[in-house]
Each structure stands twice: as structure tokens, then as C-alpha cells.
Motif scaffolding. Structure first.
Motif, PDB file in Angstrom:
ATOM      1  N   LEU A 109       1.028  -1.274  -0.062  1.00 32.92           N
ATOM      2  CA  LEU A 109      -0.152   0.117   0.115  1.00 32.92           C
ATOM      3  C   LEU A 109       0.868   1.214  -0.051  1.00 32.92           C
ATOM      4  CD1 LEU A 109      -2.882  -1.049   2.675  1.00 32.92           C
ATOM      5  CD2 LEU A 109      -3.162  -0.452   0.176  1.00 32.92           C
ATOM      6  N   ARG A 110       1.969   1.446   0.637  1.00 31.70           N
ATOM      7  CA  ARG A 110       2.836   2.372   0.757  1.00 31.70           C
ATOM      8  C   ARG A 110       3.327   2.667  -0.417  1.00 31.70           C
ATOM      9  NH1 ARG A 110       8.133   0.490   3.417  1.00 31.70           N
ATOM     10  NH2 ARG A 110       8.180  -0.122   1.261  1.00 31.70           N
ATOM     11  N   THR A 146       2.438   1.792  -3.377  1.00 28.56           N
ATOM     12  CA  THR A 146       1.357   2.165  -4.620  1.00 28.56           C
ATOM     13  C   THR A 146       1.196   3.584  -4.297  1.00 28.56           C
ATOM     14  OG1 THR A 146       0.326  -0.100  -4.590  1.00 28.56           O
ATOM     15  CG2 THR A 146      -0.851   1.644  -5.343  1.00 28.56           C
ATOM     16  N   LEU A 147       0.848   4.194  -3.062  1.00 26.98           N
ATOM     17  CA  LEU A 147       0.954   5.228  -2.879  1.00 26.98           C
ATOM     18  C   LEU A 147       1.910   6.264  -3.340  1.00 26.98           C
ATOM     19  CD1 LEU A 147      -1.103   7.682  -1.830  1.00 26.98           C
ATOM     20  CD2 LEU A 147      -0.332   7.275   0.690  1.00 26.98           C
ATOM     21  N   ILE A 193       0.501   4.669   7.517  1.00 27.01           N
ATOM     22  CA  ILE A 193      -0.484   3.872   6.846  1.00 27.01           C
ATOM     23  C   ILE A 193      -0.676   2.899   8.082  1.00 27.01           C
ATOM     24  CG2 ILE A 193      -1.027   2.411   5.237  1.00 27.01           C
ATOM     25  CD1 ILE A 193       0.842   3.896   3.627  1.00 27.01           C
ATOM     26  N   TRP A 227     -11.816   3.579   4.202  1.00 31.49           N
ATOM     27  CA  TRP A 227     -10.706   4.421   4.364  1.00 31.49           C
ATOM     28  C   TRP A 227     -11.521   5.296   5.540  1.00 31.49           C
ATOM     29  CZ3 TRP A 227      -5.786   4.231   2.750  1.00 31.49           C
ATOM     30  CH2 TRP A 227      -5.744   3.484   1.707  1.00 31.49           C
ATOM     31  N   LEU A 267      -6.481  11.719   0.469  1.00 33.97           N
ATOM     32  CA  LEU A 267      -6.371  10.932  -0.736  1.00 33.97           C
ATOM     33  C   LEU A 267      -7.227  11.705  -1.881  1.00 33.97           C
ATOM     34  CD1 LEU A 267      -6.750   7.167   0.195  1.00 33.97           C
ATOM     35  CD2 LEU A 267      -4.684   8.188  -0.661  1.00 33.97           C
ATOM     36  N   ASN A 313      -6.464   1.338  -7.773  1.00 36.51           N
ATOM     37  CA  ASN A 313      -5.115   0.811  -7.512  1.00 36.51           C
ATOM     38  C   ASN A 313      -4.937   0.494  -6.202  1.00 36.51           C
ATOM     39  OD1 ASN A 313      -2.732   0.881  -9.792  1.00 36.51           O
ATOM     40  ND2 ASN A 313      -4.497   2.229 -10.434  1.00 36.51           N
ATOM     41  N   LEU A 314      -5.059   1.256  -5.172  1.00 36.90           N
ATOM     42  CA  LEU A 314      -4.961   0.967  -3.582  1.00 36.90           C
ATOM     43  C   LEU A 314      -5.792  -0.137  -3.408  1.00 36.90           C
ATOM     44  CD1 LEU A 314      -4.824   4.537  -2.300  1.00 36.90           C
ATOM     45  CD2 LEU A 314      -2.847   2.911  -2.297  1.00 36.90           C
ATOM     46  N   SER A 315      -7.123  -0.403  -3.763  1.00 40.53           N
ATOM     47  CA  SER A 315      -8.098  -1.276  -3.688  1.00 40.53           C
ATOM     48  C   SER A 315      -7.511  -2.801  -3.983  1.00 40.53           C
ATOM     49  CB  SER A 315      -9.461  -1.008  -4.107  1.00 40.53           C
ATOM     50  OG  SER A 315     -10.367  -2.087  -3.593  1.00 40.53           O
ATOM     51  N   CYS A 358      -4.531  -3.444  -4.732  1.00 45.69           N
ATOM     52  CA  CYS A 358      -3.399  -3.628  -3.862  1.00 45.69           C
ATOM     53  C   CYS A 358      -3.815  -4.445  -2.631  1.00 45.69           C
ATOM     54  CB  CYS A 358      -2.421  -2.726  -3.562  1.00 45.69           C
ATOM     55  SG  CYS A 358      -1.040  -2.768  -2.699  1.00 45.69           S
ATOM     56  N   LEU A 359      -4.539  -3.797  -2.009  1.00 46.19           N
ATOM     57  CA  LEU A 359      -5.189  -4.442  -0.543  1.00 46.19           C
ATOM     58  C   LEU A 359      -5.937  -5.725  -0.587  1.00 46.19           C
ATOM     59  CD1 LEU A 359      -5.902  -3.980   2.531  1.00 46.19           C
ATOM     60  CD2 LEU A 359      -8.048  -2.767   1.617  1.00 46.19           C
TER      61      LEU A 359
END
Length: 332
Positions: A177-178, A180-181, A227, A282, A290, A315-317, A319-320
């Protein structure tokens, strides 16, 4: 009465739709096109079918839809809200917490992504299957013990698999996640550093309150982003999570502020916790931050803000959810 030429019965058969809101919308549309008599039995059946799927205060009549036309979107929303509330009221505390999380803004972003292996926004078939089962609250445990800590049995909703400290999956998910952000912050031309803070404090603490240190963000001051991925199914907070959406996320934000605010202030940083639960809901501070990143991205990449927001959250979703699926698969 609205009158018009009769529609052949075989035409009606084509529109024998099972979704009550869509079925009513078709008949309603035909009524205003003067195809259907306002006393037509098909319209009456459609309205009765719709009314059986909504609360009493949302029920419709022929006269009400003639005097106040309603859209398909509104009809669907009424049915969906009623079905959700009915399911929620009949659920266990754990499933109530799950339902609140999966219905949160952006939590379903992973389901709307067009898969792309080249861009890293995809799930392998087996990952997708287990992710969907877990998302729907189906048993993912297969009655197994945890492969990394055999003293623990896997629970049906995957709480242990996603919070197990053995095997490294918690850290892998956090770092994914880190990264990707950070990728999106770089795309927005932001200046960032990762894992900052160890040894910088007066007490020489090795804690790192900045998973990401973002320069020149809040009135020119650096922002320390911390995070955290939390489970709404934690037994100690399950009652609150099942009763109020975001209770666990707010508690996490508060805990992070207590731990980091003083340290960050001493360095001239602004502490900003980015809390997300395991289903992709979130926290308030994360959502606001965000949204700012999406706005920045839209400006620097000449994108519509809605597209920039979707790209970031999806993208974050992905990834998670991918990290969650892999954690479950490694333990069964």
C-alpha cells in the motif's frame, strides 16, 4: 386514464424482468409512451412486485408515478437500501461489521477495475475466487489450522488470516500500500521519502512515524503519513464496528495521533494517519488526504478529477485485496 394501442403479449414476455425496480421502470416508461393503459394488469403487477421489496414508506401507486415520475436509478436505490437493511438486521455482529465496510465509499473499487497485468492491477484467478468468497462472507477457512501458527484455527470470515503476525503478510500488505501510494505521489510530482523518523527525535527513538514523508504539503510543512490496516472483526471492538461505520477507523486515527503528534511537531511535521480497514473502507483523514492527492494528480496529468480519483482508489483497492487473498491462501 392514459390509453393507447395494446402491446402484444409476446412483447411483454421479453420484459418479464426479475429485478423489481427495472421491471417497474419498463412498465412506467411504456405508460408514458402511451403503450400501456394506467389500469393495465401488467403495470399493477409490476408495482406490487416493487412494493414487496421496499419499506412501507417507499411504496408506490399508479397515481404516484403518474404525478411524480421516478427514474430507474431512484427505484434501484430504494430496493437496494431496503434489501441491505433487511440483510443487516438479520446478520451477526461480525457480518454487520463486514457489511458496513464493504458498502463504504471506494471499498468496491477493485471490482470495477479493468484488469491489466502490465499495470499491476489484476488478480490471479485463484486470488479472485478466494477474494470474492471472503468479500461475500463465505467460509474461506476450509476448517484448517493456520499454517504459520498451528495453535490458531482459521475463522470463516478470515480475520485471523488477515491479522496473523506470523508469515510476514501484514508487513507485505502495508509495504505494498505504501509503495502504491508513493507511485501516485510521484506521478503528481510530489517530493517524498519513505520510512522516515528513526533516530531523529530528542530521545533517539527508533520509531518511524512517517511511512511516507511528503514535503511542502500542509501550508508548506512536511506531512508524515502513517499507514495502518485494521480489521473491523477484531473481537475487542466488534460491537462498535457492527453498530457504527468507521468506529474502528476513528479509534485507529486517534491512537496514531496520540503516538505521533508530539514527535512530529518537534520536527516541524504534520502527523496524518492513513487508516484503512481490511475490506477497503478508509478513515476520514485518509479519505480527505487521498482526495487531495487525486486533485493534484488531475492537475499534473490533465485528467478529469473523477478519473484521477478512480485510478488512485482502484489501484490501492486492488493492492489491498490481492494482499488479503494471498494471506488467506497461504494459510489454508
Amino acid at each position: 386514464m392514459v390509453s393507447g394501442p395494446a402491446w402484444p403479449q409476446q412483447w411483454w414476455s421479453r420484459f418479464a424482468l426479475t429485478v423489481p425496480s427495472l421491471k417497474l421502470s419498463v412498465y412506467h416508461f411504456c405508460l408514458f409512451l402511451r403503450f400501456v393503459d394506467s389500469e393495465d394488469i401488467h403495470l399493477t403487477i409490476a408495482i406490487d412486485h416493487f412494493n414487496s421489496h421496499v419499506s412501507p414508506i417507499e411504496k408506490l401507486s399508479v397515481n404516484s408515478i403518474i404525478s411524480s415520475p421516478v427514474s430507474q436509478k431512484l427505484l434501484s436505490s430504494k430496493v437496494n437500501d431496503h434489501c441491505f437493511q433487511d440483510l443487516f438486521d438479520r446478520s451477526s455482529p461480525a457480518n454487520k461489521a463486514r457489511l458496513l465496510s464493504v458498502s463504504a465509499p471506494h471499498a468496491t473499487s477493485w471490482l470495477s477495475v479493468i484488469p491489466s497485468t502490465s499495470q499491476g492491477i489484476h488478480l490471479d484467478p485463484i486470488e479472485f475466487r478466494v477474494a470474492v468468497k471472503w468479500w461475500l462472507g463465505l467460509d474461506t477457512s476450509q476448517g484448517s489450522q493456520c499454517a504459520f501458527c498451528p495453535a490458531h484455527s482459521l475463522d470463516p470470515l478470515g480475520h485471523h488470516a488477515l491479522t496473523c503476525k506470523c508469515g510476514g503478510d501484514v508487513a507485505l500488505r502495508h509495504n505494498a500500500l505504501r509503495d502504491t501510494l508513493v507511485h501516485f505521489l510521484h506521478r503528481a510530482h510530489a517530493s517524498v521519502q519513505v520510512e522516515v523518523g528513526a533516530g531523529l527525535f530528542p530521545d533517539h527513538s527508533q520509531s518511524r512515524p512517517a511511512d511516507i514523508l511528503l514535503q511542502n504539503w500542509n501550508l508548506g510543512r512536511p506531512v508524515a503519513l502513517d499507514i495502518s490496516v485494521v480489521s473491523p472483526l477484531n473481537p475487542s471492538t466488534l460491537a462498535e464496528a457492527g453498530a457504527t461505520f468507521g468506529a474502528v477507523l476513528e479509534a485507529t486515527e486517534s491512537r496514531k495521533h496520540q503516538a505521533n503528534d508530539e514527535k512530529c511537531s518537534a520536527l516541524g511535521w504534520v502527523s496524518t494517519p492513513l487508516a484503512v480497514d481490511s475490506y477497503g473502507a478508509w478513515g476520514k483523514e485518509a479519505s480527505l488526504f487521498l482526495a487531495q492527492v487525486a486533485a493534484w494528480l488531475a492537475i499534473h496529468k490533465s485528467l478529469p478529477k473523477s478519473q484521477a480519483s478512480f485510478d488512485l482508489f482502484s489501484n490501492l483497492s486492488i493492492c489491498l485485496i490481492r494482499a488479503n487473498a494471498r494471506a488467506i491462501l497461504r494459510r489454508v
